[in-house]
Design a protein around this motif. Structure first.
Motif, mmCIF file in Angstrom:
data_model
loop_
_atom_site.group_PDB
_atom_site.id
_atom_site.type_symbol
_atom_site.label_atom_id
_atom_site.label_comp_id
_atom_site.label_asym_id
_atom_site.label_seq_id
_atom_site.Cartn_x
_atom_site.Cartn_y
_atom_site.Cartn_z
ATOM 1 N N UNK A 44 0.848 -1.173 0.062
ATOM 2 C CA UNK A 44 0.043 0.066 -0.092
ATOM 3 C C UNK A 44 0.790 1.074 -0.097
ATOM 4 N N UNK A 45 0.895 1.939 -1.130
ATOM 5 C CA UNK A 45 1.725 3.365 -1.005
ATOM 6 C C UNK A 45 1.453 4.248 -0.110
ATOM 7 N N UNK A 46 0.161 4.253 0.610
ATOM 8 C CA UNK A 46 -0.338 5.212 1.522
ATOM 9 C C UNK A 46 -0.257 4.709 3.196
ATOM 10 N N UNK A 47 0.427 3.316 3.299
ATOM 11 C CA UNK A 47 0.473 2.779 4.569
ATOM 12 C C UNK A 47 1.610 3.601 5.443
ATOM 13 N N UNK A 48 1.572 3.506 6.654
ATOM 14 C CA UNK A 48 2.444 3.907 7.606
ATOM 15 C C UNK A 48 3.765 3.497 7.250
ATOM 16 N N UNK A 49 4.076 2.350 6.670
ATOM 17 C CA UNK A 49 5.630 1.838 6.263
ATOM 18 C C UNK A 49 6.246 2.656 5.191
ATOM 19 N N UNK A 50 5.199 3.128 4.111
ATOM 20 C CA UNK A 50 5.582 3.904 2.869
ATOM 21 C C UNK A 50 5.430 5.524 3.165
ATOM 22 N N UNK A 51 5.161 5.692 4.694
ATOM 23 C CA UNK A 51 4.737 7.147 4.746
ATOM 24 C C UNK A 51 5.975 8.008 4.363
ATOM 25 N N UNK A 52 7.266 7.997 4.894
ATOM 26 C CA UNK A 52 8.185 8.684 4.687
ATOM 27 C C UNK A 52 9.278 8.204 3.878
ATOM 28 N N UNK A 53 8.979 7.156 2.973
ATOM 29 C CA UNK A 53 10.040 6.810 1.895
ATOM 30 C C UNK A 53 9.521 6.744 0.570
ATOM 31 N N UNK A 54 9.815 7.046 -0.521
ATOM 32 C CA UNK A 54 9.599 6.984 -1.973
ATOM 33 C C UNK A 54 8.922 5.482 -2.120
ATOM 34 N N UNK A 55 7.712 5.320 -2.729
ATOM 35 C CA UNK A 55 7.008 4.075 -2.536
ATOM 36 C C UNK A 55 7.534 3.406 -3.840
ATOM 37 N N UNK A 56 7.962 2.107 -3.871
ATOM 38 C CA UNK A 56 8.538 1.293 -4.752
ATOM 39 C C UNK A 56 7.912 0.010 -4.648
ATOM 40 N N UNK A 57 8.217 -1.034 -5.687
ATOM 41 C CA UNK A 57 7.699 -2.473 -5.445
ATOM 42 C C UNK A 57 8.962 -3.360 -4.867
#
Length: 83
Positions: A50-63
């Motif tokens: 999920x690009x909007x999850x707390x894990x991806x919040x402060x990093x650039x989303x990638x696969x």
């Protein structure tokens, strides 16, 4: 004064940090996945994907994270399908 006891309640994302830290080592990642229950595997995958999850919040989303995790799950637990 009474002493309070704190009880640990397992959650879906208990292994999120462990999986994220060993994402580059397939053997260690497979060991982490072996410890997880199916609902925890799904929750960690959803958090990575999920690009909007707390894990991806402060990093650039990638696969990068979810694709490696999905590949390791397919090897270790072929009975679990991640879509």
């Amino acid at each position: 004064m009474t002493e309070q006891t704190t009880y640990y309640k397992p959650t879906e994302l208990d292994y999120l940090y462990d999986a994220a830290t060993v994402i580059n080592d397939e053997v260690k990642l497979q060991k982490v996945i072996n410890k997880m229950k199916p609902y925890q595997i799904r929750a960690v995958y959803d958090e990575f994907e999920d690009p909007y999850s707390s894990f991806n919040y402060d990093r650039e989303y990638s696969e990068y994270y979810w694709s490696r995790f999905k590949k390791a799950v397919a090897v270790v637990r072929p009975d679990i399908v991640l879509l």
